[in-house]
Design a protein around this motif. Structure first.
Motif, short mmCIF file in Angstrom:
data_model
loop_
_atom_site.label_atom_id
_atom_site.label_comp_id
_atom_site.label_asym_id
_atom_site.label_seq_id
_atom_site.Cartn_x
_atom_site.Cartn_y
_atom_site.Cartn_z
N ALA A 1 -1.78 0.12 -1.72
CA ALA A 1 -1.37 -0.19 -0.35
C ALA A 1 -1.00 -1.66 -0.20
CB ALA A 1 -2.48 0.17 0.62
N ALA A 2 -1.69 -2.54 -0.90
CA ALA A 2 -1.53 -3.98 -0.72
C ALA A 2 -0.09 -4.45 -0.87
CB ALA A 2 -2.44 -4.73 -1.70
N ARG A 3 0.62 -3.93 -1.85
CA ARG A 3 2.02 -4.33 -2.08
C ARG A 3 2.89 -4.01 -0.87
NH1 ARG A 3 6.00 -0.99 -4.08
NH2 ARG A 3 7.92 -2.07 -4.55
N HIS A 4 2.74 -2.80 -0.35
CA HIS A 4 3.56 -2.39 0.79
C HIS A 4 3.19 -3.15 2.06
CE1 HIS A 4 5.88 0.76 -1.12
NE2 HIS A 4 4.78 1.07 -1.79
N LEU A 5 1.91 -3.40 2.24
CA LEU A 5 1.48 -4.15 3.42
C LEU A 5 1.99 -5.59 3.37
CD1 LEU A 5 -2.12 -2.71 3.77
CD2 LEU A 5 -0.10 -2.15 5.14
N LYS A 6 2.00 -6.16 2.19
CA LYS A 6 2.53 -7.52 2.01
C LYS A 6 4.02 -7.55 2.33
CE LYS A 6 2.35 -11.73 0.03
NZ LYS A 6 1.63 -12.83 0.58
N LEU A 7 4.77 -6.55 1.82
CA LEU A 7 6.20 -6.47 2.10
C LEU A 7 6.47 -6.27 3.59
CD1 LEU A 7 7.45 -4.41 -0.95
CD2 LEU A 7 8.16 -6.73 -0.33
N ALA A 8 5.67 -5.43 4.24
CA ALA A 8 5.82 -5.22 5.68
C ALA A 8 5.65 -6.53 6.43
CB ALA A 8 4.82 -4.19 6.18
N ASP A 9 4.66 -7.32 6.02
CA ASP A 9 4.41 -8.61 6.64
C ASP A 9 5.57 -9.57 6.41
OD1 ASP A 9 3.05 -10.65 7.99
OD2 ASP A 9 2.06 -11.32 6.16
N LEU A 10 6.04 -9.65 5.18
CA LEU A 10 7.12 -10.56 4.83
C LEU A 10 8.45 -10.18 5.48
CD1 LEU A 10 6.37 -11.11 1.03
CD2 LEU A 10 6.04 -12.75 2.89
#
Length: 119
Positions: free
Chosen positions: A104-113
């Motif tokens: 999940a962390a990768r996608h959440l980071k991309l959503a934030d960016l």
């Protein structure tokens, strides 16, 4: 919310889109998902033109705890628009709910960016 009554009026794709949005707003997520999946299937593969419908479908799946379907539809959406932040957020949140925090962390980071969706 029934389809055409004995053929007295036409049930257009636009009518069903509006009905799906209304169902979603009323928190009838499963019903909205069924209608949206039908609309997308009938439209065929027209790429980015279905972004809004795919995104609403992914949200309906997520809110009705159909997490694998939410991930699948969000991933399909990203194939057409890899910079769609809300699709990344949905994937990240669905993976979190499945206990897959590392994925999940990768996608959440991309959503934030990409869109400023704080997680």
């Amino acid at each position: 919310m029934l389809r055409g009554h004995a053929g007295l009026f036409e049930d257009t794709a636009h009518d069903r889109w509006v009905r799906a949005q209304r169902l979603f707003e009323e928190r009838a997520y499963r019903e909205a998902a069924v209608l949206l999946a039908e609309l997308i299937s009938e439209a065929g593969d027209v790429g980015h033109e279905l972004t809004d419908a795919r995104l609403l479908l992914a949200r309906a799946y997520f809110h009705s705890a159909q997490l694998d379907s939410a991930i699948r539809v969000s991933t399909e959406l990203l194939e057409h628009d890899p910079h769609e932040p809300y699709a990344h957020l949905l994937i990240g949140r669905a993976l979190q709910r499945q206990g897959k925090r590392d994925e999940a962390a990768r996608h959440l980071k991309l959503a934030d960016l990409l869109g400023g969706y704080r997680t």
